[in-house]
Design a protein around this motif. Structure first.
Motif, short mmCIF file in Angstrom:
data_model
loop_
_atom_site.label_atom_id
_atom_site.label_comp_id
_atom_site.label_asym_id
_atom_site.label_seq_id
_atom_site.Cartn_x
_atom_site.Cartn_y
_atom_site.Cartn_z
N TYR A 141 35.14 42.81 75.58
CA TYR A 141 36.54 42.45 75.76
C TYR A 141 37.13 43.24 76.93
O TYR A 141 37.87 42.71 77.75
CB TYR A 141 37.36 42.71 74.48
N LYS A 142 36.78 44.51 77.01
CA LYS A 142 37.27 45.34 78.12
C LYS A 142 36.72 44.85 79.45
O LYS A 142 37.41 44.91 80.47
CB LYS A 142 36.91 46.81 77.88
N LYS A 143 35.47 44.36 79.46
CA LYS A 143 34.88 43.81 80.69
C LYS A 143 35.65 42.58 81.16
O LYS A 143 35.86 42.41 82.36
CB LYS A 143 33.41 43.43 80.48
N VAL A 144 36.06 41.74 80.23
CA VAL A 144 36.84 40.56 80.60
C VAL A 144 38.11 41.00 81.32
O VAL A 144 38.46 40.48 82.39
CB VAL A 144 37.20 39.69 79.37
N ILE A 145 38.80 41.97 80.73
CA ILE A 145 40.06 42.46 81.30
C ILE A 145 39.83 43.13 82.65
O ILE A 145 40.59 42.91 83.60
CB ILE A 145 40.75 43.42 80.30
N GLU A 146 38.77 43.92 82.74
CA GLU A 146 38.46 44.63 83.98
C GLU A 146 38.07 43.68 85.11
O GLU A 146 38.56 43.81 86.23
CB GLU A 146 37.30 45.60 83.70
N LEU A 147 37.20 42.73 84.82
CA LEU A 147 36.67 41.85 85.86
C LEU A 147 37.58 40.68 86.19
O LEU A 147 37.59 40.18 87.31
CB LEU A 147 35.29 41.32 85.46
N TYR A 148 38.35 40.22 85.19
CA TYR A 148 39.16 39.01 85.36
C TYR A 148 40.57 39.21 84.81
O TYR A 148 41.00 38.52 83.90
CB TYR A 148 38.48 37.83 84.65
N PRO A 149 41.31 40.16 85.36
CA PRO A 149 42.61 40.53 84.78
C PRO A 149 43.64 39.40 84.75
O PRO A 149 44.53 39.43 83.91
CB PRO A 149 43.08 41.69 85.66
N GLN A 150 43.52 38.41 85.61
CA GLN A 150 44.49 37.31 85.66
C GLN A 150 44.05 36.10 84.85
O GLN A 150 44.79 35.12 84.75
CB GLN A 150 44.74 36.89 87.11
N SER A 151 42.89 36.16 84.27
CA SER A 151 42.33 35.04 83.53
C SER A 151 43.02 34.85 82.19
O SER A 151 43.48 35.79 81.57
CB SER A 151 40.84 35.33 83.32
N MET A 152 43.05 33.60 81.73
CA MET A 152 43.56 33.34 80.38
C MET A 152 42.69 34.06 79.35
O MET A 152 43.17 34.44 78.29
CB MET A 152 43.63 31.85 80.09
N TRP A 153 41.41 34.26 79.66
CA TRP A 153 40.51 34.96 78.74
C TRP A 153 40.84 36.45 78.67
O TRP A 153 40.61 37.09 77.65
CB TRP A 153 39.05 34.71 79.10
N ALA A 154 41.37 37.02 79.74
CA ALA A 154 41.79 38.41 79.72
C ALA A 154 42.94 38.60 78.73
O ALA A 154 42.98 39.57 77.98
CB ALA A 154 42.20 38.88 81.11
N GLU A 155 43.84 37.63 78.72
CA GLU A 155 44.96 37.69 77.77
C GLU A 155 44.44 37.61 76.33
O GLU A 155 44.89 38.34 75.45
CB GLU A 155 45.96 36.56 78.05
N GLN A 156 43.49 36.72 76.10
CA GLN A 156 42.88 36.62 74.77
C GLN A 156 42.16 37.92 74.40
O GLN A 156 42.23 38.37 73.26
CB GLN A 156 41.88 35.45 74.73
N ALA A 157 41.48 38.51 75.38
CA ALA A 157 40.75 39.76 75.13
C ALA A 157 41.71 40.89 74.79
O ALA A 157 41.41 41.72 73.91
CB ALA A 157 39.91 40.12 76.35
N ARG A 158 42.85 40.94 75.45
CA ARG A 158 43.86 41.97 75.13
C ARG A 158 44.29 41.85 73.67
O ARG A 158 44.42 42.84 72.95
CB ARG A 158 45.06 41.86 76.07
N GLY A 159 44.54 40.63 73.24
CA GLY A 159 44.91 40.41 71.84
C GLY A 159 43.80 40.78 70.88
O GLY A 159 44.03 41.39 69.84
N ALA A 160 42.57 40.42 71.23
CA ALA A 160 41.43 40.72 70.37
C ALA A 160 41.21 42.23 70.25
O ALA A 160 40.85 42.72 69.18
CB ALA A 160 40.17 40.05 70.91
N LEU A 161 41.46 42.96 71.33
CA LEU A 161 41.29 44.42 71.28
C LEU A 161 42.25 45.07 70.29
O LEU A 161 41.93 46.10 69.71
CB LEU A 161 41.47 45.03 72.67
N LEU A 162 43.41 44.46 70.10
CA LEU A 162 44.37 45.00 69.13
C LEU A 162 43.84 44.87 67.71
O LEU A 162 44.16 45.68 66.85
CB LEU A 162 45.70 44.27 69.23
N LEU A 163 43.02 43.86 67.47
CA LEU A 163 42.59 43.53 66.12
C LEU A 163 41.15 43.94 65.80
O LEU A 163 40.81 44.10 64.63
CB LEU A 163 42.72 42.02 65.89
N VAL A 164 40.33 44.12 66.81
CA VAL A 164 38.89 44.25 66.60
C VAL A 164 38.48 45.40 65.68
O VAL A 164 37.54 45.26 64.89
CB VAL A 164 38.13 44.31 67.95
N ASN A 165 39.17 46.49 65.72
CA ASN A 165 38.78 47.65 64.91
C ASN A 165 39.63 47.85 63.66
O ASN A 165 39.52 48.87 62.99
CB ASN A 165 38.78 48.92 65.77
#
Length: 180
Positions: A141-165
């Motif tokens: 999820y962090k890789k998505v945000i790092e490599l593709y910060p403007q992507s719609m998937w980066a937004e999804q990854a940010r949300g997933a990081l809040l919940l994953v743990n």
């Protein structure tokens, strides 16, 4: 097996996300449309897409045809699309490790594709939702945000990081508070 994404798949600012889910339209295919394997793939795709229920036998045949085409034409853009679709089929067939391998192969082999961010996100999602490997899920999820910060998937990854743990109890509490 080392799983890492060392570089971005292209210039993120110039990526058009309006056609997500569609095959790449630009191809550099030198393969004839009369190729028997392409004809088989087109036939199987039509059958799999028209079925109202998931036919595992047809899906396996299509999966193998995708891989065969990719193996025969690894640098062809059409092969890249088929590789991505093979990864999606592997995921549907609960072949999660194979799906991860194929998404990574796609990411590393087709750096100009607009689907690279999607491939990395799918790796994270599989680790998270299917394999319950929270550490790997967090990493990807962090890789998505790092490599593709403007992507719609980066937004999804940010949300997933809040919940994953979160534990189940923490997640329930979070959802109750959000719905109040």
């Amino acid at each position: 097996m080392t799983l890492s994404f060392l570089a971005s798949c292209g210039d993120e600012e110039n990526v058009d996300y309006s056609d997500r889910g569609k095959a790449d339209t630009a191809t550099n295919s030198a393969v004839s449309s009369n190729d028997p394997l392409l004809i088989e793939i087109n036939d199987l795709q039509a059958k799999v897409n028209s079925d109202t229920t998931f036919d595992r036998t047809k899906a396996i045949r299509l999966f193998r045809a995708y891989q065969e085409f990719y193996n025969a034409h690894p640098k062809d853009t059409v092969a890249g699309n088929y590789l991505f679709e093979a990864a999606n089929l592997a995921q549907k067939m609960d072949k999660h490790q194979r799906a991860i391998e194929l998404f990574i192969t796609f990411h590393d082999g087709f750096p100009g594709s607009h689907r690279c961010d999607d491939a990395v996100y799918n790796v994270a999602y599989i680790y998270d939702a299917k394999l319950n490997d929270k550490q790997k899920a967090t990493e990807y999820y962090k890789k998505v945000i790092e490599l593709y910060p403007q992507s719609m998937w980066a937004e999804q990854a940010r949300g997933a990081l809040l919940l994953v743990n979160m534990s189940d109890e923490e997640l329930l509490k979070f959802l109750k508070e959000k719905n109040s």
